[in-house]
Design a protein around this motif. Structure first.
Motif, short mmCIF file in Angstrom:
data_model
loop_
_atom_site.label_atom_id
_atom_site.label_comp_id
_atom_site.label_asym_id
_atom_site.label_seq_id
_atom_site.Cartn_x
_atom_site.Cartn_y
_atom_site.Cartn_z
N SER A 113 0.82 -1.21 0.00
CA SER A 113 0.00 0.00 0.00
C SER A 113 0.85 1.26 0.00
N VAL A 114 1.83 1.32 0.89
CA VAL A 114 2.74 2.47 0.95
C VAL A 114 4.12 1.99 0.57
N LEU A 115 4.63 2.49 -0.53
CA LEU A 115 5.96 2.12 -1.02
C LEU A 115 6.90 3.30 -0.85
N LEU A 132 6.67 3.36 -13.44
CA LEU A 132 5.70 4.15 -14.20
C LEU A 132 4.33 3.48 -14.29
N GLU A 133 4.31 2.21 -14.67
CA GLU A 133 3.02 1.52 -14.82
C GLU A 133 2.29 1.48 -13.49
N ALA A 134 3.03 1.19 -12.42
CA ALA A 134 2.39 1.11 -11.11
C ALA A 134 1.82 2.46 -10.68
N MET A 135 2.58 3.53 -10.90
CA MET A 135 2.15 4.85 -10.45
C MET A 135 0.97 5.38 -11.26
N GLN A 136 0.93 5.07 -12.55
CA GLN A 136 -0.12 5.62 -13.39
C GLN A 136 -1.33 4.71 -13.49
N GLU A 137 -1.11 3.39 -13.59
CA GLU A 137 -2.20 2.46 -13.86
C GLU A 137 -2.66 1.68 -12.64
N GLY A 138 -1.87 1.71 -11.56
CA GLY A 138 -2.24 0.94 -10.38
C GLY A 138 -2.11 -0.55 -10.59
N GLN A 139 -1.19 -0.96 -11.45
CA GLN A 139 -0.96 -2.37 -11.72
C GLN A 139 0.47 -2.55 -12.20
N ILE A 140 0.94 -3.81 -12.14
CA ILE A 140 2.25 -4.14 -12.69
C ILE A 140 2.11 -5.37 -13.56
N THR A 141 3.07 -5.56 -14.44
CA THR A 141 3.08 -6.73 -15.32
C THR A 141 4.37 -7.49 -15.07
N VAL A 142 4.23 -8.77 -14.72
CA VAL A 142 5.37 -9.66 -14.53
C VAL A 142 5.21 -10.81 -15.52
N GLY A 143 6.08 -10.84 -16.52
CA GLY A 143 5.90 -11.82 -17.59
C GLY A 143 4.62 -11.53 -18.34
N ASP A 144 3.73 -12.53 -18.40
CA ASP A 144 2.44 -12.32 -19.07
C ASP A 144 1.30 -12.18 -18.07
N GLU A 145 1.62 -11.93 -16.82
CA GLU A 145 0.59 -11.80 -15.79
C GLU A 145 0.53 -10.37 -15.28
N THR A 146 -0.71 -9.86 -15.15
CA THR A 146 -0.94 -8.52 -14.62
C THR A 146 -1.41 -8.62 -13.17
N ILE A 147 -0.78 -7.86 -12.30
CA ILE A 147 -1.13 -7.84 -10.88
C ILE A 147 -1.70 -6.47 -10.54
N LEU A 149 -2.67 -3.61 -8.10
CA LEU A 149 -2.18 -3.16 -6.80
C LEU A 149 -3.33 -2.71 -5.91
N PRO A 150 -3.12 -2.66 -4.60
CA PRO A 150 -4.19 -2.21 -3.69
C PRO A 150 -4.70 -0.82 -4.05
N GLU A 151 -5.95 -0.57 -3.74
CA GLU A 151 -6.55 0.73 -4.05
C GLU A 151 -5.84 1.86 -3.31
N THR A 152 -5.21 1.52 -2.19
CA THR A 152 -4.49 2.52 -1.40
C THR A 152 -3.02 2.63 -1.80
N PHE A 153 -2.63 2.05 -2.93
CA PHE A 153 -1.22 2.10 -3.34
C PHE A 153 -0.75 3.54 -3.46
N TRP A 154 0.41 3.80 -2.85
CA TRP A 154 0.89 5.18 -2.73
C TRP A 154 2.41 5.16 -2.72
N VAL A 155 3.03 5.88 -3.63
CA VAL A 155 4.48 5.94 -3.70
C VAL A 155 4.96 7.24 -3.07
N PRO A 220 -7.28 1.58 6.30
CA PRO A 220 -7.41 1.80 4.86
C PRO A 220 -8.78 2.31 4.43
N ALA A 221 -9.85 1.84 5.06
CA ALA A 221 -11.19 2.33 4.71
C ALA A 221 -11.33 3.81 5.01
N ASP A 222 -10.72 4.26 6.11
CA ASP A 222 -10.76 5.69 6.45
C ASP A 222 -10.01 6.51 5.40
#
Length: 336
Positions: A113-115, A132-147, A149-155, A220-222
């Motif tokens: 959540s907090v990086l 870049l992908e994590a910060m803009q799209e809220g997801q990462i790609t490892v190989g052919d799999e997309t993960i 990230l939590p809705e509270t992801f924050w860099v 996190p809900a708060d």
């Protein structure tokens, strides 16, 4: 998004006032003499935007981020950026399983959540761009799999001034993904004296262990509730026009009669316009208001724009920083 009813908005702001006051007080017991840093971190939290904090080592940048994550009860990971860091060290890698002939994905520390990206500009550009992908799209790609990230992801990234040895300037595309760039200076004498009474001094072997024992103030809900409340803060049309004029003045200062054309090489993008409104809304909520004023805009403008505007060699020759140029713009663009 549906705008809350006035009474519901007023009640929400009153509850948020108490929560944010407690949060700021907690952080001030951890990071002494850095009230502007604390408030701007809270603004970024409310706006849901990533933060770049610049300052020399030893100014409690890392401590502030760790204390904030603990107060919010959010999962926290810290990555120390170094010249030999690889993109896979952030995002994760694929592990081959001979028994099945398949690959399993092992997520990296970015799945949190907090990086805290500590000293981000000590790693080369290929590692910085992995965010870049994590910060803009809220997801990462490892190989052919997309993960996802939590809705509270924050860099929250820290960097040393680029004049220091062993640092690299961040790419413009990545800088534009940070909502704020906060500059941290030295505390005053009284604050530095007060630091000697912190628990850190008493236990040099584990200086930040006492942070882990502090109870969480929010969850996190708060955090998500406060972000929804921030998005509902009212922005008048005149304020929107003021924000647009400020950003456009960084691209075409001559159109506003500023005479700054030779000093600016690259102006701010439309993302800066959106970011400034988001930051102004959060600043208004921190000041216990349900509407944005020109003061909110001016208070956050430098932090939103300083990493999005590139000054020219002429400005450097005159000894003018990007903040000096932004100050001229803020002083001359008419305030509604």
């Amino acid at each position: 998004m549906t705008t809350p009813e006035p009474l519901a908005l007023e009640s929400g702001i009153e509850n948020a006032r108490r929560e944010l006051d407690d949060l700021v007080r907690r952080l001030e017991t951890v990071v002494v003499g850095q009230r502007p840093l604390i408030e701007k971190l809270v603004v970024a939290l409310l706006a849901g935007g990533h933060v770049l904090v610049e300052g020399v080592p030893g100014l409690a940048k890392t401590r502030a981020v760790r204390a904030l994550a603990r107060a919010l009860d959010l999962p926290f990971r810290r990555i120390q950026f170094t010249p030999d860091l690889l993109p896979a060290d952030l995002t994760g890698t694929q592990i081959y399983r001979p028994a099945t002939g398949t690959f399993d994905v092992r997520p990296g520390p970015i799945v949190t959540s907090v990086l805290l990206a500590d000293e981000i500009n000590r790693a080369p550009a290929k590692v910085q761009s992995a965010l870049l992908e994590a910060m803009q799209e809220g997801q990462i790609t490892v190989g052919d799999e997309t993960i996802v990230l939590p809705e509270t992801f924050w860099v929250l990234a820290t960097q040393n001034p680029i004049e220091h040895e062993g640092t690299y300037p961040l790419p413009e595309a990545q800088l534009d993904r940070f909502l704020l760039k906060i500059l941290v200076g030295y505390p005053d004498r009284d604050a530095e004296l007060a630091m000697l009474d912190l628990p850190t001094v008493a236990d040099a072997s584990r200086p930040d262990a006492w942070l882990d024992d502090a109870p969480a103030l929010l969850n996190p809900a708060d955090v998500l509730r406060l972000r929804r409340l921030t998005a509902s803060i009212q922005v008048a049309d005149a304020i929107k026009e003021y924000v647009v004029d400020l950003v456009r003045a960084t691209r075409d200062p001559e159109a506003f009669g500023l005479g700054l054309g030779p000093l600016i090489e690259l102006g701010a993008s439309p993302r800066a316009t959106i970011s400034l409104v988001r930051a102004a809304r959060a600043h208004a909520l921190l000041r216990r208001r349900d509407y944005v004023t020109p003061h909110d805009v001016k208070s956050m403008a430098r932090d939103v724009l300083r990493h999005r505007v590139v000054v020219s060699y002429e400005a450097d020759a005159e000894g003018l920083s990007v903040d000096d140029v932004l100050t001229r713009i803020l002083d001359h663009v008419p305030v509604p």
